[in-house]
Design a protein around this motif. Sequence first.
Motif, PDB file in Angstrom:
ATOM      1  N   SER A  49      44.032 -57.875 -70.898  1.00  7.43           N
ATOM      2  CA  SER A  49      45.302 -57.163 -70.951  1.00  7.43           C
ATOM      3  C   SER A  49      45.020 -55.678 -71.127  1.00  7.43           C
ATOM      4  O   SER A  49      43.931 -55.295 -71.565  1.00  7.43           O
ATOM      5  N   LYS A 201      51.912 -65.341 -76.145  1.00  5.48           N
ATOM      6  CA  LYS A 201      51.305 -64.254 -75.375  1.00  5.48           C
ATOM      7  C   LYS A 201      50.270 -63.491 -76.183  1.00  5.48           C
ATOM      8  O   LYS A 201      49.273 -63.019 -75.653  1.00  5.48           O
ATOM      9  N   LEU A 228      51.461 -52.887 -75.122  1.00  2.00           N
ATOM     10  CA  LEU A 228      50.994 -53.641 -73.960  1.00  2.00           C
ATOM     11  C   LEU A 228      51.562 -53.045 -72.673  1.00  2.00           C
ATOM     12  O   LEU A 228      52.762 -52.786 -72.566  1.00  2.00           O
ATOM     13  N   ARG A 230      50.121 -54.356 -69.390  1.00  2.00           N
ATOM     14  CA  ARG A 230      50.096 -55.507 -68.485  1.00  2.00           C
ATOM     15  C   ARG A 230      49.008 -56.479 -68.922  1.00  2.00           C
ATOM     16  O   ARG A 230      48.149 -56.135 -69.702  1.00  2.00           O
TER      17      ARG A 230
END
Length: 230
Positions: A49, A201, A228, A230
């Motif tokens: 991420s 997540k 975040l 992506r």
Amino acid sequence: MYLSYVRAILIGIGMCAAGATLAETHAPPALTVQTVEAGELFPLVPGESTFEVVDGDGEGRQVMLELSAADGEGRWEVRFGDYNILHLSKLRDGSVLLTGLEVLTQGQTVLYEPPVVLLPNRIVPDRTWSASGRATVVNRETQEVEHTGEYQHRVMPITRERYTTPAGDYEGFLVPLEQTIELEAQAEIRLWLDLGFFPGKGLVKRSMKFVVDKPMWFGSTTRRTAELVR
């Protein structure tokens, strides 16, 4: 040297126990949430991420966060760009521990004994969780001990939070952490860390503040918030 050690520990912990002294204490009732399992907030599964620093030191920089399985049952590694590698361990009861931290920028490895309890297996809103032990800093090449100190780690009650990030909006949980590390020469580091998780997540936002106090020397304060992308 103290300051580089301090920054390494706190940046590493910010991004991202067998035999541990884990104490449970009761706090005053609060308008928080139901019990949450550590595995729901921070699922340990391989993946990548991207985070962006939106406020504080390094604002505007994007950094890759990589989670991968390591050798040994329940062992994981979290790599944060070219800064550091966190060594995590997941116990059978679901607790998530920090056993060590490789500081790539300083050529040092920080070892915790017993491991730092990042997340107890079950986080209960009306209680706090704490752990204590020793932190040892060794040279990554020579394995010689460079610093030692005592740590105190505390997980505070969680609350529900809504997060707006470049990756989208999330209805998640805020997990506030506090940590104090007392090094030799009476140096002290104090950390306040707010971790924003979205169940299933993982980490979607984090805010960190740490203060370094050392007698007869100028102290320092650092703040950083990352979200975040992506």
